[in-house]
Design a protein around this motif. Structure first.
Motif, PDB file in Angstrom:
ATOM      1  N   THR A   1      46.295  51.611 -19.945  1.00  0.00           N
ATOM      2  CA  THR A   1      44.921  52.103 -20.140  1.00  0.00           C
ATOM      3  C   THR A   1      43.926  51.124 -19.542  1.00  0.00           C
ATOM      4  O   THR A   1      42.986  51.502 -18.854  1.00  0.00           O
ATOM      5  CB  THR A   1      44.612  52.299 -21.647  1.00  0.00           C
ATOM      6  OG1 THR A   1      45.610  53.152 -22.200  1.00  0.00           O
ATOM      7  CG2 THR A   1      43.246  52.905 -21.867  1.00  0.00           C
ATOM      8  N   ARG A   2      44.154  49.827 -19.799  1.00  0.00           N
ATOM      9  CA  ARG A   2      43.227  48.818 -19.268  1.00  0.00           C
ATOM     10  C   ARG A   2      43.285  48.768 -17.742  1.00  0.00           C
ATOM     11  O   ARG A   2      42.254  48.622 -17.089  1.00  0.00           O
ATOM     12  CB  ARG A   2      43.526  47.445 -19.881  1.00  0.00           C
ATOM     13  CG  ARG A   2      43.186  47.403 -21.374  1.00  0.00           C
ATOM     14  CD  ARG A   2      43.078  45.997 -21.892  1.00  0.00           C
ATOM     15  NE  ARG A   2      44.327  45.292 -21.974  1.00  0.00           N
ATOM     16  CZ  ARG A   2      45.110  45.235 -23.054  1.00  0.00           C
ATOM     17  NH1 ARG A   2      44.763  45.866 -24.157  1.00  0.00           N
ATOM     18  NH2 ARG A   2      46.232  44.545 -23.037  1.00  0.00           N
ATOM     19  N   ARG A   3      44.491  48.933 -17.167  1.00  0.00           N
ATOM     20  CA  ARG A   3      44.576  48.935 -15.697  1.00  0.00           C
ATOM     21  C   ARG A   3      43.834  50.153 -15.135  1.00  0.00           C
ATOM     22  O   ARG A   3      43.154  50.058 -14.125  1.00  0.00           O
ATOM     23  CB  ARG A   3      46.041  48.937 -15.236  1.00  0.00           C
ATOM     24  CG  ARG A   3      46.740  47.598 -15.453  1.00  0.00           C
ATOM     25  CD  ARG A   3      48.028  47.480 -14.641  1.00  0.00           C
ATOM     26  NE  ARG A   3      48.990  48.517 -14.941  1.00  0.00           N
ATOM     27  CZ  ARG A   3      49.890  48.478 -15.922  1.00  0.00           C
ATOM     28  NH1 ARG A   3      49.957  47.425 -16.706  1.00  0.00           N
ATOM     29  NH2 ARG A   3      50.722  49.475 -16.119  1.00  0.00           N
TER      30      ARG A   3
ATOM     31  N   ALA B   1      39.293  53.096 -30.102  1.00  0.00           N
ATOM     32  CA  ALA B   1      40.494  52.601 -29.398  1.00  0.00           C
ATOM     33  C   ALA B   1      40.116  52.133 -27.990  1.00  0.00           C
ATOM     34  O   ALA B   1      40.559  51.071 -27.541  1.00  0.00           O
ATOM     35  CB  ALA B   1      41.558  53.691 -29.322  1.00  0.00           C
ATOM     36  N   ILE B   2      39.265  52.929 -27.306  1.00  0.00           N
ATOM     37  CA  ILE B   2      38.814  52.539 -25.959  1.00  0.00           C
ATOM     38  C   ILE B   2      37.984  51.254 -26.051  1.00  0.00           C
ATOM     39  O   ILE B   2      38.136  50.346 -25.231  1.00  0.00           O
ATOM     40  CB  ILE B   2      37.982  53.690 -25.320  1.00  0.00           C
ATOM     41  CG1 ILE B   2      38.895  54.829 -24.868  1.00  0.00           C
ATOM     42  CG2 ILE B   2      37.127  53.202 -24.153  1.00  0.00           C
ATOM     43  CD1 ILE B   2      39.763  54.527 -23.644  1.00  0.00           C
TER      44      ILE B   2
ATOM     45  N   GLN C   1      39.096  52.797 -12.547  1.00  0.00           N
ATOM     46  CA  GLN C   1      37.907  53.656 -12.621  1.00  0.00           C
ATOM     47  C   GLN C   1      36.655  52.875 -12.223  1.00  0.00           C
ATOM     48  O   GLN C   1      35.829  53.355 -11.470  1.00  0.00           O
ATOM     49  CB  GLN C   1      37.717  54.167 -14.057  1.00  0.00           C
ATOM     50  CG  GLN C   1      38.305  55.549 -14.323  1.00  0.00           C
ATOM     51  CD  GLN C   1      38.146  55.910 -15.788  1.00  0.00           C
ATOM     52  OE1 GLN C   1      38.965  55.503 -16.607  1.00  0.00           O
ATOM     53  NE2 GLN C   1      37.105  56.652 -16.126  1.00  0.00           N
ATOM     54  N   LEU C   2      36.556  51.642 -12.762  1.00  0.00           N
ATOM     55  CA  LEU C   2      35.358  50.827 -12.497  1.00  0.00           C
ATOM     56  C   LEU C   2      35.305  50.331 -11.045  1.00  0.00           C
ATOM     57  O   LEU C   2      34.230  49.971 -10.559  1.00  0.00           O
ATOM     58  CB  LEU C   2      35.288  49.647 -13.471  1.00  0.00           C
ATOM     59  CG  LEU C   2      34.988  50.025 -14.924  1.00  0.00           C
ATOM     60  CD1 LEU C   2      35.052  48.791 -15.823  1.00  0.00           C
ATOM     61  CD2 LEU C   2      33.620  50.693 -15.059  1.00  0.00           C
TER      62      LEU C   2
ATOM     63  N   LEU D   1      34.127  56.425 -19.494  1.00  0.00           N
ATOM     64  CA  LEU D   1      35.416  55.735 -19.369  1.00  0.00           C
ATOM     65  C   LEU D   1      36.451  56.334 -20.309  1.00  0.00           C
ATOM     66  O   LEU D   1      37.633  56.389 -20.001  1.00  0.00           O
ATOM     67  CB  LEU D   1      35.255  54.240 -19.678  1.00  0.00           C
ATOM     68  CG  LEU D   1      34.602  53.390 -18.593  1.00  0.00           C
ATOM     69  CD1 LEU D   1      34.358  51.988 -19.110  1.00  0.00           C
ATOM     70  CD2 LEU D   1      35.466  53.338 -17.335  1.00  0.00           C
ATOM     71  N   ALA D   2      35.985  56.800 -21.483  1.00  0.00           N
ATOM     72  CA  ALA D   2      36.911  57.322 -22.501  1.00  0.00           C
ATOM     73  C   ALA D   2      37.397  58.728 -22.156  1.00  0.00           C
ATOM     74  O   ALA D   2      38.475  59.138 -22.591  1.00  0.00           O
ATOM     75  CB  ALA D   2      36.224  57.327 -23.866  1.00  0.00           C
ATOM     76  N   ARG D   3      36.610  59.470 -21.357  1.00  0.00           N
ATOM     77  CA  ARG D   3      36.886  60.890 -21.089  1.00  0.00           C
ATOM     78  C   ARG D   3      38.329  61.201 -20.663  1.00  0.00           C
ATOM     79  O   ARG D   3      38.935  62.106 -21.213  1.00  0.00           O
ATOM     80  CB  ARG D   3      35.869  61.423 -20.070  1.00  0.00           C
ATOM     81  CG  ARG D   3      35.643  62.927 -20.226  1.00  0.00           C
ATOM     82  CD  ARG D   3      34.447  63.376 -19.428  1.00  0.00           C
ATOM     83  NE  ARG D   3      33.180  62.878 -19.966  1.00  0.00           N
ATOM     84  CZ  ARG D   3      32.104  62.589 -19.217  1.00  0.00           C
ATOM     85  NH1 ARG D   3      32.154  62.732 -17.900  1.00  0.00           N
ATOM     86  NH2 ARG D   3      30.994  62.163 -19.779  1.00  0.00           N
ATOM     87  N   PRO D   4      38.927  60.465 -19.691  1.00  0.00           N
ATOM     88  CA  PRO D   4      40.271  60.885 -19.235  1.00  0.00           C
ATOM     89  C   PRO D   4      41.384  60.643 -20.257  1.00  0.00           C
ATOM     90  O   PRO D   4      42.520  61.058 -20.034  1.00  0.00           O
ATOM     91  CB  PRO D   4      40.523  60.014 -17.994  1.00  0.00           C
ATOM     92  CG  PRO D   4      39.247  59.313 -17.690  1.00  0.00           C
ATOM     93  CD  PRO D   4      38.448  59.303 -18.943  1.00  0.00           C
ATOM     94  N   TYR D   5      41.092  59.955 -21.350  1.00  0.00           N
ATOM     95  CA  TYR D   5      42.151  59.561 -22.277  1.00  0.00           C
ATOM     96  C   TYR D   5      42.078  60.357 -23.566  1.00  0.00           C
ATOM     97  O   TYR D   5      40.990  60.643 -24.057  1.00  0.00           O
ATOM     98  CB  TYR D   5      42.063  58.067 -22.613  1.00  0.00           C
ATOM     99  CG  TYR D   5      41.972  57.216 -21.386  1.00  0.00           C
ATOM    100  CD1 TYR D   5      43.099  56.993 -20.600  1.00  0.00           C
ATOM    101  CD2 TYR D   5      40.755  56.679 -20.971  1.00  0.00           C
ATOM    102  CE1 TYR D   5      43.009  56.239 -19.445  1.00  0.00           C
ATOM    103  CE2 TYR D   5      40.666  55.926 -19.818  1.00  0.00           C
ATOM    104  CZ  TYR D   5      41.798  55.709 -19.054  1.00  0.00           C
ATOM    105  OH  TYR D   5      41.709  54.981 -17.920  1.00  0.00           O
TER     106      TYR D   5
END
Lengths: 120, 120
Positions: free
Chosen positions: B20-22, B48-49, B27-28, B38-42
């Protein structure tokens, strides 16, 4: 395939995220070693070192050969290739940020120059 | 200095040891983003994000700018430079191991050739 690579990257980066494990890899880069030789430079118990060795083994960064009770370890650097490639994708970003820092420092120096002149 | 670099490497590699962090860093790399984007795709809660973002922030890999209630993040790749340099020290080892693998596969092919001929 992508998921498999991602899991491998988790394990590689996770294994490298500890100073003892990085030092063990450095030691093994000079040649094979047994567990007691690896444990010697650390004020650490054998079980603690063994735990680190298992993390490195699971990441495929070291290989263990058993010869009776003596376990010899050797470096297996192959998984680092993907980790290196992953990080390389960001090279242009860190190079840009160091360039910006360099420019900022140059600007600061230029701003300071007239003051030095004034103090004279 | 060495200890400080070592702690930074712990944090950099530790931050990169999670998919997730990678993906957040990826994304950034396309541009700044706010937390909800940033949270949208997960399939992940905002807390948690946020936890992942804090790990990345602590590692100095992202920077947060607050604009009222909106927090915008941007990539800070600079700490990856030392991580890349650390891994690079092992390049000759992984290149050697891939060379050995290549030679082994070539040997296998050469051994198989006479059998193919024989079967004809």
């Amino acid at each position: 395939m992508v998921k498999c690579l991602s899991r491998q990257l988790d394990r590689t980066f996770g294994a490298l995220a500890d100073p003892t494990r990085r030092r063990i890899l450095q030691q093994l880069s000079k040649g094979d070693s047994c567990v007691t030789e690896l444990a010697r430079p650390y004020a650490m118990s054998l079980p603690a070192i063994s735990k680190h060795l298992r993390v490195l083994e699971k990441a495929g960064l070291i290989c263990r050969r058993r010869n009776g009770r003596v376990h010899r370890m050797n470096l297996e650097a192959a998984p680092m290739k993907d980790a290196s490639q992953w990080i390389e994708e960001y090279r242009r970003f860190w190079e840009e940020s160091f360039d910006r820092l360099g420019e900022y420092l140059k600007e600061l120096q230029n701003k300071e120059k007239p003051n030095v002149h004034h103090e004279k």
